[in-house]
Design a protein around this motif. Sequence first.
Motif, PDB file in Angstrom:
ATOM      1  N   ASP A 169       0.829  -1.209   0.000  1.00  0.00           N
ATOM      2  CA  ASP A 169       0.000   0.000   0.000  1.00  0.00           C
ATOM      3  C   ASP A 169       0.864   1.259   0.000  1.00  0.00           C
ATOM      4  OD1 ASP A 169      -2.310  -1.467  -0.043  1.00  0.00           O
ATOM      5  OD2 ASP A 169      -2.634  -1.399   2.130  1.00  0.00           O
ATOM      6  N   ARG A 172       2.474   1.674  -3.484  1.00  0.00           N
ATOM      7  CA  ARG A 172       1.555   2.183  -4.499  1.00  0.00           C
ATOM      8  C   ARG A 172       1.309   3.681  -4.309  1.00  0.00           C
ATOM      9  NH1 ARG A 172      -3.577   3.234  -4.758  1.00  0.00           N
ATOM     10  NH2 ARG A 172      -3.965   2.393  -2.664  1.00  0.00           N
ATOM     11  N   THR A 176       2.566   6.359  -7.047  1.00  0.00           N
ATOM     12  CA  THR A 176       1.492   7.132  -7.679  1.00  0.00           C
ATOM     13  C   THR A 176       1.764   8.625  -7.574  1.00  0.00           C
ATOM     14  OG1 THR A 176      -0.182   5.426  -7.257  1.00  0.00           O
ATOM     15  CG2 THR A 176      -0.966   7.681  -7.591  1.00  0.00           C
ATOM     16  N   ILE A 185      -1.647  -2.724  -8.263  1.00  0.00           N
ATOM     17  CA  ILE A 185      -0.578  -3.711  -8.402  1.00  0.00           C
ATOM     18  C   ILE A 185      -1.186  -5.020  -8.900  1.00  0.00           C
ATOM     19  CG2 ILE A 185       1.201  -5.038  -7.197  1.00  0.00           C
ATOM     20  CD1 ILE A 185       1.460  -2.705  -5.232  1.00  0.00           C
ATOM     21  N   LEU A 211       7.569  -2.421 -10.728  1.00  0.00           N
ATOM     22  CA  LEU A 211       7.022  -3.475  -9.889  1.00  0.00           C
ATOM     23  C   LEU A 211       7.711  -4.779 -10.261  1.00  0.00           C
ATOM     24  CD1 LEU A 211       3.231  -2.530 -10.207  1.00  0.00           C
ATOM     25  CD2 LEU A 211       4.920  -1.690  -8.544  1.00  0.00           C
TER      26      LEU A 211
END
Length: 280
Positions: A169, A172, A176, A185, A211
């Motif tokens: 979390d 991301r 972002t 993801i 990723l």
Amino acid sequence: MTDLSEKLSAYLDGELSADAAAEIEALLAQDAAAQAEFDALLEADALAQSGFEAALRDPVPLSLAQSIRATPLPMPQEPLPRTGADDRDAALASGWRYALPLRSGLAAGLAAFVLGGIGGYWLKDIAAPVVMTPTQSAAAGWLSDIADYHAIYAQETRHLVEVPAAEADHLRRWLTKTVEVTFAIPDLSAFGLTFEGGRLLVANGAPVGQLMYRGADGTVIALCLQAGDTPQGEAFAARTLRGFDFISWNGKGGKFVLIGPEGQPGLADIAKAAAQGVAI
């Protein structure tokens, strides 16, 4: 050389108009064969620039340098006198005034070039910078930079990622905000890939989110994303560069690429699943 090859070469050299360049970019995004030919041109151009750079660093023989330094440069001369010359003779006589200075300029330029090489005789360990056009940088930067990063990080185990999967979390939210692309993801476990986490890269001067996934055999596959004003579409472009296979596409708010080892089976299917899973 085909018409497409000539256009790709002109695009690489930044010689096309904005509209013509946009047409080439659209073609590269949709035509894998055209992209493969362009990648080959990029590689050849890089090799040529590298070879020229090496030639500039080669030392000039000291005897030649001394000989050039000792040779006086010719001085400009006035035009020859003319008596009763016709128009053609007058033109030739007029041109004579500029011919000698031009030759002198060429001689001076040659001397400067060789004397510059003399500097290389004592400073040959200092590499001359290779300057790429903006078009070359934009074309090569995205995939070329990612290939360089992947070649290094894919060999890592403990330091494969900056932020581990346990902090997905946070990863991301961070990427972002930094990359300015909203994404999820993807879950690629159906392909035997385990999400390991991610990191921040820089490609072509802009931030890239990466990723990282690892297969049971240790194979590392990465999904990279970068902001960009690109038309959204489902077209997937496949290409190979520097020992890696790439599957790229345009998504909401940015561009995406999946990278894996050259010849990696099922990479296209993984890319399609990643495209669905990454979209929000």
